[in-house]
Design a protein around this motif. Structure first.
Motif, PDB file in Angstrom:
ATOM      1  N   LYS A   1      20.822   2.314  53.341  1.00 14.06           N
ATOM      2  CA  LYS A   1      20.960   2.920  54.278  1.00 14.06           C
ATOM      3  C   LYS A   1      22.565   3.215  54.447  1.00 14.06           C
TER       4      LYS A   1
ATOM      5  N   ARG B   1      25.081  10.391  53.312  1.00 13.08           N
ATOM      6  CA  ARG B   1      24.096  11.246  53.640  1.00 13.08           C
ATOM      7  C   ARG B   1      25.143  12.716  54.438  1.00 13.08           C
TER       8      ARG B   1
ATOM      9  N   ARG C   1      24.656   7.782  46.849  1.00 14.52           N
ATOM     10  CA  ARG C   1      23.413   8.532  47.617  1.00 14.52           C
ATOM     11  C   ARG C   1      22.140   8.053  47.122  1.00 14.52           C
ATOM     12  N   CYS C   2      21.172   8.162  47.609  1.00 19.89           N
ATOM     13  CA  CYS C   2      20.087   7.513  47.557  1.00 19.89           C
ATOM     14  C   CYS C   2      19.664   8.527  46.743  1.00 19.89           C
TER      15      CYS C   2
ATOM     16  N   SER D   1      18.008  11.408  47.890  1.00 22.21           N
ATOM     17  CA  SER D   1      19.386  13.108  48.125  1.00 22.21           C
ATOM     18  C   SER D   1      19.076  13.348  46.549  1.00 22.21           C
TER      19      SER D   1
END
Length: 289
Positions: free
Chosen positions: A9, A14, A49-50, A53
């Motif tokens: 993270k 985000r 980005r995740c 996501s």
DNA sequence: AACTCCAGCAACCGCGTTGTC
DNA sequence: GGACAACGCGGTTGCTGGAGT
């Protein structure tokens, strides 16, 4: 010990997606596909980005043929019907609305449709028993009003009349406490009426009566055999004084389970007590208009 | 014009399920 | 069959813009 995070993270971006990020993701997936692995996709696509996501962004906004906004009345009816049948399984509902995403439907339900429905189901208190259905000609949109209520009652040949008048648990969750109490009271009134045989049946095509009757619409045992049409029968409540002391007292303390039981025991139709699949494991259901 | 409130919606979070080793 | 990884879903959060004061 909590669940391990799906990504680092600290090193992922985000918040809202920029047009550049959208373009990168869209371009990559159109050329390479997802590769069946969302976790590694952002790195390969050059995105910070995740994976989750990225997946969400693609599924909800970037993939082809997505539609946003302007839900039609038909879509409203489908959503209501399915919600009444299966509850908040948005992905299943979305599968029945071409181009709609589960997230869109969920948001639409939570922000608009739910309120619309509650307004439909809980008119002013003096219209006793109209909490479930009303075909009053004073309604701003009688047809949509009628359709929406109608759509709440999914047809299933195995479901008996007495079972249909009990909403899905999701519907009860949706209602506020006050509305649940109102619903319970109304159900109680129905039960009392059924018990005392003080009700009469009238059919939907009786337009004159429709304009004044308040009652509970049932997809009842008199349904025709056709799977695409359903005969709606209205249970017309006679003009009782529902604030009769004994009635008030007898229903105040009832929980929904008890009311269900009362309804079941007061009707002569099927004794089958299973009405909706609550296990969330069965995706099969039927949708009728 | 400035501020507050609130509805709408995009995105995130975390849990249950499924697949793979 | 157990452990782990990844996926998919539904609930929730928080940002944004418009309406109201």
């Amino acid at each position: 010990m909590g669940r391990a995070p799906c990504c680092d993270k600290e090193n992922v971006k985000r918040g809202p997606w920029s047009p550049e990020e959208d373009a990168k993701l869209k371009d990559y997936i159109e050329k390479q596909g997802t590769g069946g692995n969302w976790i590694t996709l952002p790195r390969k696509a050059g995105l910070r980005r995740c994976g989750k996501s990225c997946r969400l962004r693609w599924l909800n906004y970037l993939r082809p043929n997505i539609r946003h906004g302007d839900f039609t009345e038909e879509e409203d009816n489908i959503i209501c019907s399915l919600f009444a049948s299966i509850g908040s399984r948005w992905s299943v509902i979305a599968a029945h609305l071409h181009g709609r995403t589960d997230n869109d439907i969920k948001n639409y339900w939570n922000t608009k449709l739910k309120k619309k429905l509650i307004a439909t189901m809980a008119p002013p208190r003096h219209h006793h028993l109209s909490a479930i259905a009303s075909s009053s000609s004073s309604s701003p949109s009688p047809s949509s009003h009628y359709n929406m209520i109608n759509s709440l009652l999914p047809y299933d040949p195995s479901i008996s009349t007495n079972q249909l008048i009990t909403p899905h648990r999701g519907m009860m969750t949706m209602m506020g406490r006050q509305q649940q109490l109102l619903y319970q009271e109304d159900m109680g009134s129905l039960v009392n009426s059924l018990n005392s045989n003080k009700f009469a049946m009238s059919h939907q095509d009786d337009n004159q009566k429709q304009s004044t009757n308040k009652g509970i619409m049932l997809l009842s045992d008199v349904r025709s055999g056709s799977s695409t049409t359903s005969t709606v029968t209205r249970v017309k409540m006679e003009h009782h004084d529902y604030h009769h002391e004994e009635t008030e007292r007898s229903m105040e303390g009832y929980e929904m389970d008890e009311i269900n039981h009362l309804i079941s025991s007061s009707c002569t139709s099927s004794s089958n007590s299973l009405w909706f699949d609550e296990s969330k494991r069965e995706d099969k259901f039927m949708l009728y208009y």
